[in-house]
Structure formats: C-alpha cells, structure tokens
Write a protein that holds these residues in place. Structure first.
Motif, PDB file in Angstrom:
ATOM      1  N   SER A 120       1.829  16.428   8.733  1.00  0.00           N
ATOM      2  CA  SER A 120       2.001  16.883  10.105  1.00  0.00           C
ATOM      3  C   SER A 120       3.355  17.544  10.296  1.00  0.00           C
ATOM      4  N   GLN A 121       4.275  17.215   9.407  1.00  0.00           N
ATOM      5  CA  GLN A 121       5.576  17.896   9.491  1.00  0.00           C
ATOM      6  C   GLN A 121       5.517  19.269   8.872  1.00  0.00           C
ATOM      7  N   GLY A 122       4.459  19.546   8.174  1.00  0.00           N
ATOM      8  CA  GLY A 122       4.293  20.889   7.640  1.00  0.00           C
ATOM      9  C   GLY A 122       4.726  21.059   6.208  1.00  0.00           C
ATOM     10  N   SER A 123       5.144  19.978   5.574  1.00  0.00           N
ATOM     11  CA  SER A 123       5.509  20.177   4.177  1.00  0.00           C
ATOM     12  C   SER A 123       4.306  19.850   3.300  1.00  0.00           C
ATOM     13  N   LYS A 124       4.199  20.592   2.227  1.00  0.00           N
ATOM     14  CA  LYS A 124       2.987  20.475   1.429  1.00  0.00           C
ATOM     15  C   LYS A 124       3.101  19.362   0.392  1.00  0.00           C
ATOM     16  N   SER A 125       4.310  19.024   0.051  1.00  0.00           N
ATOM     17  CA  SER A 125       4.488  18.099  -1.065  1.00  0.00           C
ATOM     18  C   SER A 125       4.012  16.695  -0.688  1.00  0.00           C
ATOM     19  N   LYS A 126       3.587  15.988  -1.697  1.00  0.00           N
ATOM     20  CA  LYS A 126       3.157  14.613  -1.463  1.00  0.00           C
ATOM     21  C   LYS A 126       4.285  13.659  -1.831  1.00  0.00           C
ATOM     22  N   ILE A 127       3.990  12.433  -1.560  1.00  0.00           N
ATOM     23  CA  ILE A 127       5.039  11.442  -1.754  1.00  0.00           C
ATOM     24  C   ILE A 127       5.071  11.000  -3.201  1.00  0.00           C
ATOM     25  N   SER A 128       6.238  10.979  -3.755  1.00  0.00           N
ATOM     26  CA  SER A 128       6.367  10.560  -5.143  1.00  0.00           C
ATOM     27  C   SER A 128       6.376   9.036  -5.222  1.00  0.00           C
ATOM     28  N   LYS A 129       6.349   8.589  -6.454  1.00  0.00           N
ATOM     29  CA  LYS A 129       6.255   7.147  -6.644  1.00  0.00           C
ATOM     30  C   LYS A 129       7.526   6.440  -6.160  1.00  0.00           C
ATOM     31  N   ASP A 130       8.639   7.062  -6.493  1.00  0.00           N
ATOM     32  CA  ASP A 130       9.906   6.456  -6.070  1.00  0.00           C
ATOM     33  C   ASP A 130      10.001   6.382  -4.560  1.00  0.00           C
ATOM     34  N   THR A 131       9.615   7.486  -3.954  1.00  0.00           N
ATOM     35  CA  THR A 131       9.686   7.526  -2.498  1.00  0.00           C
ATOM     36  C   THR A 131       8.785   6.467  -1.899  1.00  0.00           C
ATOM     37  N   LEU A 132       7.625   6.333  -2.488  1.00  0.00           N
ATOM     38  CA  LEU A 132       6.698   5.329  -1.971  1.00  0.00           C
ATOM     39  C   LEU A 132       7.301   3.938  -2.091  1.00  0.00           C
ATOM     40  N   GLU A 133       7.935   3.727  -3.205  1.00  0.00           N
ATOM     41  CA  GLU A 133       8.558   2.413  -3.388  1.00  0.00           C
ATOM     42  C   GLU A 133       9.608   2.163  -2.308  1.00  0.00           C
ATOM     43  N   ALA A 134      10.419   3.190  -2.098  1.00  0.00           N
ATOM     44  CA  ALA A 134      11.459   3.055  -1.079  1.00  0.00           C
ATOM     45  C   ALA A 134      10.836   2.827   0.291  1.00  0.00           C
ATOM     46  N   LEU A 135       9.729   3.510   0.528  1.00  0.00           N
ATOM     47  CA  LEU A 135       9.101   3.364   1.846  1.00  0.00           C
ATOM     48  C   LEU A 135       8.514   1.978   2.015  1.00  0.00           C
ATOM     49  N   VAL A 136       7.932   1.476   0.949  1.00  0.00           N
ATOM     50  CA  VAL A 136       7.370   0.128   1.040  1.00  0.00           C
ATOM     51  C   VAL A 136       8.476  -0.882   1.328  1.00  0.00           C
ATOM     52  N   GLN A 137       9.561  -0.695   0.631  1.00  0.00           N
ATOM     53  CA  GLN A 137      10.687  -1.596   0.873  1.00  0.00           C
ATOM     54  C   GLN A 137      11.166  -1.472   2.318  1.00  0.00           C
ATOM     55  N   THR A 138      11.238  -0.232   2.756  1.00  0.00           N
ATOM     56  CA  THR A 138      11.674   0.004   4.124  1.00  0.00           C
ATOM     57  C   THR A 138      10.751  -0.689   5.117  1.00  0.00           C
ATOM     58  N   SER A 139       9.455  -0.589   4.853  1.00  0.00           N
ATOM     59  CA  SER A 139       8.551  -1.209   5.817  1.00  0.00           C
ATOM     60  C   SER A 139       8.635  -2.737   5.752  1.00  0.00           C
ATOM     61  N   ASP A 140       8.955  -3.250   4.582  1.00  0.00           N
ATOM     62  CA  ASP A 140       9.179  -4.687   4.540  1.00  0.00           C
ATOM     63  C   ASP A 140      10.358  -5.082   5.420  1.00  0.00           C
ATOM     64  N   PHE A 141      11.422  -4.302   5.283  1.00  0.00           N
ATOM     65  CA  PHE A 141      12.572  -4.569   6.140  1.00  0.00           C
ATOM     66  C   PHE A 141      12.180  -4.486   7.603  1.00  0.00           C
ATOM     67  N   PHE A 142      11.395  -3.461   7.875  1.00  0.00           N
ATOM     68  CA  PHE A 142      11.023  -3.234   9.261  1.00  0.00           C
ATOM     69  C   PHE A 142      10.255  -4.419   9.823  1.00  0.00           C
ATOM     70  N   PHE A 143       9.304  -4.887   9.037  1.00  0.00           N
ATOM     71  CA  PHE A 143       8.501  -5.992   9.558  1.00  0.00           C
ATOM     72  C   PHE A 143       9.332  -7.248   9.718  1.00  0.00           C
ATOM     73  N   GLU A 144      10.275  -7.397   8.837  1.00  0.00           N
ATOM     74  CA  GLU A 144      11.155  -8.556   8.998  1.00  0.00           C
ATOM     75  C   GLU A 144      11.898  -8.473  10.321  1.00  0.00           C
ATOM     76  N   GLN A 145      12.442  -7.283  10.560  1.00  0.00           N
ATOM     77  CA  GLN A 145      13.205  -7.115  11.784  1.00  0.00           C
ATOM     78  C   GLN A 145      12.321  -7.286  13.000  1.00  0.00           C
ATOM     79  N   VAL A 146      11.150  -6.684  12.938  1.00  0.00           N
ATOM     80  CA  VAL A 146      10.245  -6.771  14.075  1.00  0.00           C
ATOM     81  C   VAL A 146       9.844  -8.220  14.327  1.00  0.00           C
ATOM     82  N   GLY A 147       9.571  -8.932  13.243  1.00  0.00           N
ATOM     83  CA  GLY A 147       9.184 -10.326  13.413  1.00  0.00           C
ATOM     84  C   GLY A 147      10.269 -11.126  14.093  1.00  0.00           C
ATOM     85  N   GLU A 148      11.493 -10.907  13.675  1.00  0.00           N
ATOM     86  CA  GLU A 148      12.571 -11.670  14.309  1.00  0.00           C
ATOM     87  C   GLU A 148      12.720 -11.298  15.776  1.00  0.00           C
ATOM     88  N   ASP A 149      12.641 -10.010  16.025  1.00  0.00           N
ATOM     89  CA  ASP A 149      12.771  -9.576  17.419  1.00  0.00           C
ATOM     90  C   ASP A 149      11.677 -10.184  18.289  1.00  0.00           C
TER      91      ASP A 149
END
Lengths: 562, 76
Positions: free
Chosen positions: A457-486
């Motif tokens: 939707s941002q208009g870039s054609k490239s897909k997500i690489s494995k490293d990026t996915l890993e980082a994103l998964v980690q990020t979402s883990d952090f996010f859920f932790e924060q959300v849970g505490e909040d």
C-alpha cells in the motif's frame, strides 16, 4: 619566447638588450621557469578522487567558508539540487557563490597556509634574487606574494646560498635534460633525496604537503619523486639506506629494504621459528634477495619453509582418546565397551526421534547395522562434549588407532546441529512474561502478510526479507508486551479484573488514534477484514451507548452504508 | 469459517500473559487493530529510514532503528 619578452617589457628599467639575452641572468631564468611550471590548477591534485579528500581538509584555510579550494563544484553536496529554504542555507549558498566569484589574488590572501606550488616558489625565488638588481613593477597580483615571500625568505636563503645557485642559471633548453639539470640538488637534511627527473617539482620536498593514499596520488603516473612522509608506514618499519635509491632510481621501489643488520639481529634473538613469521609480517620474503643477497645467503635455505605451519600437536593424541573414552564411561557408568558401541548406534538411530539419550541405555542389541547413515543425528540433551563423541564413535570404531586430528576435523561441524535445533525449538518455545506466564511469540506468517500488505500500500514493490521479518516479529513482541502492560494498568485503574474493549479504546484514544473525527470503527474498517469487523460491531455497542452518545450516532450510519 | 487475519487465540494468550489478566471477548480484535496501526507506522517509518540510508526496500536495520520511537509513540 614571446611571452617572456612581453614580461620583460613590463619590467621597464631593464635594458632592451637584455630581453634578447635570455639565459644571462638569474632573474630571467627563474621567471621563465615559473611561467613554465604548471599553474596551480585544482585538478592537478584532485584528479583521482572527486570527493572530499583528506588532503583538501588539511589544506583548507581558516577562512574556509569564503574560499573553498576547489570551488563549490568539487564538493559532493547531496542536497544541492533543491533550492535552499532555510535562511541559514541561503546565506551559506550566497557566501559560497561569493567565494567562487572572488578573483584569484583576493582568494589567495584569505589564509595563512597558501597553496604552494613549484610555480610559486620559483616566482618567489625570482623575486628575491632580482630584488638587488632590478626593480620589480608590482602588479596587483603580487601583493600577497610579496608578503609571503617574507615568510619563505629564510628557507630559501639557506638553501640557495652556496650550491644551488649555478643550477638556476641553466639554459632553458636543457631543463628537461635530466642529468645536467641538477647534479646536486639542494637537499634538506631531513628528507631523502629525490630522483633526478622531477623537473618541475623540485622544491616541493621542502614543504609539508598533505598525505594521501598512494593509489590516489595523481603524481604517480608521472614518475615524480615522492616525499617519504607521504607514504605512511614506511619510515617506521624500514630503515632507509640511501644506496637503494640509486639502485631503483625510483621512490616507489624503495620499499624493499630493511637494514640487514637489524634483520640479522632479530634472527639471532628470536631464533629460526620466528624468522619466517617476521618475513611474512614485513612482506619481505621475496624481496630479500633483491637488495642484500649476501646477507640473506644463509637464510635462503630456510626460505622454503611454509609461512604458516599447521602444527599437529603430538601430545594430544593419546589424551584425546582417553578423554573421549573417559567421558563415555562417566556417562554410562558401568557399561563395557561393546554395549557402548551398540548403545551409541541406537542413540544415533533414535536421534531422529529426538529422544534424550538417557532413555537409550536400555537397548544393547537393537540394530547394530543401522544408523551408519545418520552420523550427524543430533542429540539434544547431552552436553556439547559428549555429543560429537557419540557422532564420532563410529570413527572411533573404524579408526581406533588413527590420529585424533581426524576426529577433530569431524567434530567441528557437529556442534552446530544441536544449536540450530535448539534455536528452532526456542522460537516455538514459549517466552515467559513478567508474571511468569508462558506465551508464544507472535506468528511470523501473520506479521509477514500484514507487513507485505502495508508495504504494497505504500507503493514499494519489494517484499520483506527474512531479516526484516525477524526484526518485525521481535518488534511486535515488544509491542504486545507494552500493550499488555498498558491495558492491565487501565483495567486496574477501572477497578476491573478483566481487560475490556473500553480499555483498548482508551488506549487508542490516548495515542490519538481514535479522536472525535475518527472512530475506532472507521479504523477497523480500514484495517480489518469483514468478519472481524462484524464481531467488533456486535459487541461493543452497548458500552458505547453508555459512554459516548456521539459515537453511537456514527456507528449506525456506517451500518447503513453496508 | 475462513481463516481470519490473525490467530485470535495467540493474541489473546500473549496479551493475557503480559497483563496477567483475562481479556473480554472481543478486546483482542481491538488490540489487533492497534497492532495493525502500529505495524503501519513502523513500516512507514522504516521505509523512510531505509530510503534515507539509501537501501532498497525495508531493511531489518531500519526497522530496528525505527521501532523504539514507534513503541514510544504507541505507549499508553
């Protein structure tokens, strides 16, 4: 020649007869030399590297902003295309343009450290020498030079008092003739002699120039002499012997010389073993025969030794085997060697099923013939040390008497497999939260689909690489932790035990994601699929009715839309 | 029932573990909504960061660079 004649006309008090007589005076020669010597144009030094070189940084005068050395064009300015918007940028650009527009003589005056080229030196010299004999008509361009000549005067006088004077009166035609030009160039005490054919770079060696990498030096393609201090490490590890210059005739080749005595001393001190190392370090193995044949003659025989020796320590053989045996015996206690063999094979066989090796002790006679292909079958719980042993035990059987180095080489890949497995397990395995609850990591597939959707939707054609996915998964883990505490904090504040939708809405509102103009429902409509939307729509309505009338009105509208 | 966009049970479990509280029935949808917003933000910022660094696409480095700010932004 017409040029020199013209110049001479400028110097009015001179007799016209002198103009025809070119080589008679020092002044003439120097002046002509100066006119021949290359003018200080910037590309002379900048040719190899377009960017900002270390050199340009060193040369820069205090008034850098006003007189950029290469002009604005030579600087890499990433954002130059865009018109400047900030007042600071505008001012800076204007200043730079001014600097570019200033005539050369004004620019020159701007700093104490000025560009000093052979041409300048020659002109200075000519002026200094000619002062006694002829008056110089000051042109506008001479003002800064006069001032600077006062700076340089002592040096020049020192240099040129006795020996250098004759060479300055050389006829012009011989200037490019190497041998006759400077038989004995004036040499500063610190610097090594230059080779003879640097005709227009002659005085350069008395000045500190910026250093630059050898590959970038534009003077390399002409065979100019180089200052020693321009080459970085050379002076430190090498002692220079002057003869080498004459041998090579070129500074570039100078590198090959060590002071032979030093090397000999080193050899005597450190013995034969280190000698090869020394040579490998100094990179001088091949060169040794170049300069100092006689000295290295005795060492020549040992040149055949490999620079790097792989030592297979002899004493490790026996202890290694003992060690392995001992470990196995420790592990399996009273089991004798034959049962051991069978056991190990069963271990390997069962390794696929991820059985812990403790369970395997039961079976002695199953399938001794199997499992020869499963050498690397990893065992999870057993320690690092024992695992490779189990894997290598077949080797032990086969090569009982052989060198343990083989075992070692086989062992090296082995520890990776359990580690990999462990990692894979850990990803699946549950993390533990602050409250001691186990929870799974957020599934990567979901993250991937979501992120790919957003990226598209941002208009870039490239897909997500494995490293990026890993980082994103980690990020979402952090996010859920924060959300849970909040959310827990919100629920506690409301005096509830359960986290409800209103808490999440409060969270969304607090981060200004739900405002008066945008409801959570419109957000959900944008981001969530229909079935989720429906579930969302069914539930939270009564609560909203109680809390917010306004939002109540919005929701049914959207209901009608659908 | 077709596969939902996300595993609801997992989200519930995760949040529950972190909050040490049970979740009401549809709270996880809103949480996921928030998560989607968060991911949008992260990817937007990471795209900007990686473009600024001259990388192609969105790199893990840029995600790591950006995520702290985004988390802070989404903190309640």
């Amino acid at each position: 020649m017409s040029e020199s004649a013209r110049k001479k006309q400028r110097v009015s008090p001179r007799a016209s007869g002198d103009a025809t007589d070119h080589s008679s005076t020092l002044y003439n020669d120097l002046h002509r030399l100066a006119s021949i010597a290359p003018k200080p144009v910037t590309p002379f030094r900048r040719a190899a590297s377009a960017g900002v070189t270390p050199r340009s940084a060193t040369i820069r005068t205090p008034g850098t902003a006003r007189t950029p050395r290469g002009g604005p064009a030579t600087r890499p300015l990433p954002a130059r295309r865009a018109a400047p918007t900030t007042p600071h940028a505008i001012r800076a650009l204007r200043e730079r343009a001014n600097a570019a527009r200033t005539p050369g003589h004004v620019r020159r005056r701007s700093g104490r450290v000025q560009r000093e080229t052979p041409r300048d030196f020659l002109r200075n010299l000519s002026r200094v020498l000619a002062r006694d004999t002829q008056p110089i008509e000051p042109t506008p361009a001479t003002h800064p030079r006069n001032r600077r000549s006062a700076l340089d005067l002592p040096d020049i006088d020192d240099d040129d008092d006795e020996p250098a004077a004759p060479r300055l009166s050389m006829p012009l035609d011989d200037m490019y003739d190497d041998d006759s030009f400077n038989e004995e160039p004036p040499r500063p005490s610190l610097l090594a002699p230059l080779p003879d054919y640097d005709y227009d770079n002659g005085t350069v060696q008395s000045v500190e120039f910026g250093r630059r990498a050898r590959s970038e030096d534009p003077r390399l393609d002409r065979v100019f002499g180089r200052r020693i201090s321009e080459q970085f490490g050379d002076l430190h590890d090498l002692t220079i012997n002057g003869d080498e210059y004459e041998l090579d005739g070129n500074f570039i080749n100078r590198r090959g010389t060590l002071l032979p005595n030093d090397l000999l001393e080193q050899e005597e001190e450190e013995g034969d073993d280190t000698e090869a190392e020394i040579r490998a370090l100094t990179g001088r193995r091949g060169r040794a025969s170049d300069g100092d044949l006689g000295v290295f003659g005795d060492a020549e025989g040992e040149d055949e030794e490999p620079t790097f020796r792989f030592t297979i320590p002899q004493r490790l053989h026996v202890p290694a085997e003992d060690e392995e045996d001992g470990e196995e015996e420790d592990e399996y206690g009273e089991v004798d060697e034959e049962t051991q063999r069978g056991m190990n094979e069963t271990i390997i066989e069962d390794g696929e099923d991820e059985q812990p090796p403790v369970d395997l002790a039961y079976d002695d006679d199953t399938a001794p013939a199997l499992a020869s292909d499963n050498e690397t079958g990893p065992l999870e719980i057993a320690g690092w040390e024992s695992e490779p042993d189990a894997a290598d035990d077949e080797d032990l059987q086969a090569y009982r008497g052989e060198v343990s180095a083989i075992d070692r080489s086989l062992q090296t890949p082995a520890p990776e497999t359990p580690a990999k497995k462990r990692a894979g397990r850990q990803r699946r395995a549950l993390n533990i939260s602050r409250f001691g609850h186990e929870y799974p990591s957020f599934p990567a597939a979901t993250v991937k689909t979501l992120a790919n959707g957003f990226i598209k939707s941002q208009g870039s054609k490239s897909k997500i690489s494995k490293d990026t996915l890993e980082a994103l998964v980690q990020t979402s883990d952090f996010f859920f932790e924060q959300v849970g505490e909040d959310l827990a904090a919100y629920a506690q504040h409301a005096g509830r035990k359960m986290i409800e939708e209103s808490d999440v809405i409060a969270l969304l509102k607090r981060t200004r994601q739900v405002t008066d103009s945008s409801t959570y429902f419109s957000l959900a409509q944008k981001l969530l699929p229909r079935e989720l939307l429906q579930q969302l729509r069914m539930e939270p309505l009564p609560k909203l009715r109680r809390q917010k009338r306004k939002r109540m009105e919005v929701v049914p509208e959207e209901d009608e839309d659908e | 029932m077709p596969q939902t966009l996300y595993p609801r049970g997992t989200v519930k479990k995760i949040v529950k573990a972190h909050a040490n509280r049970p979740l009401s029935k549809n709270a996880d949808i809103l949480i996921f909504l928030k998560y989607a917003l968060f991911m949008q933000e992260v990817l937007k910022e990471a795209g900007i960061a990686s473009k600024r660094a001259g990388e192609r696409g969105v790199s893990a480095r840029s995600v790591r660079k950006v995520r702290e700010g985004c988390l802070r932004k989404f903190k309640g």
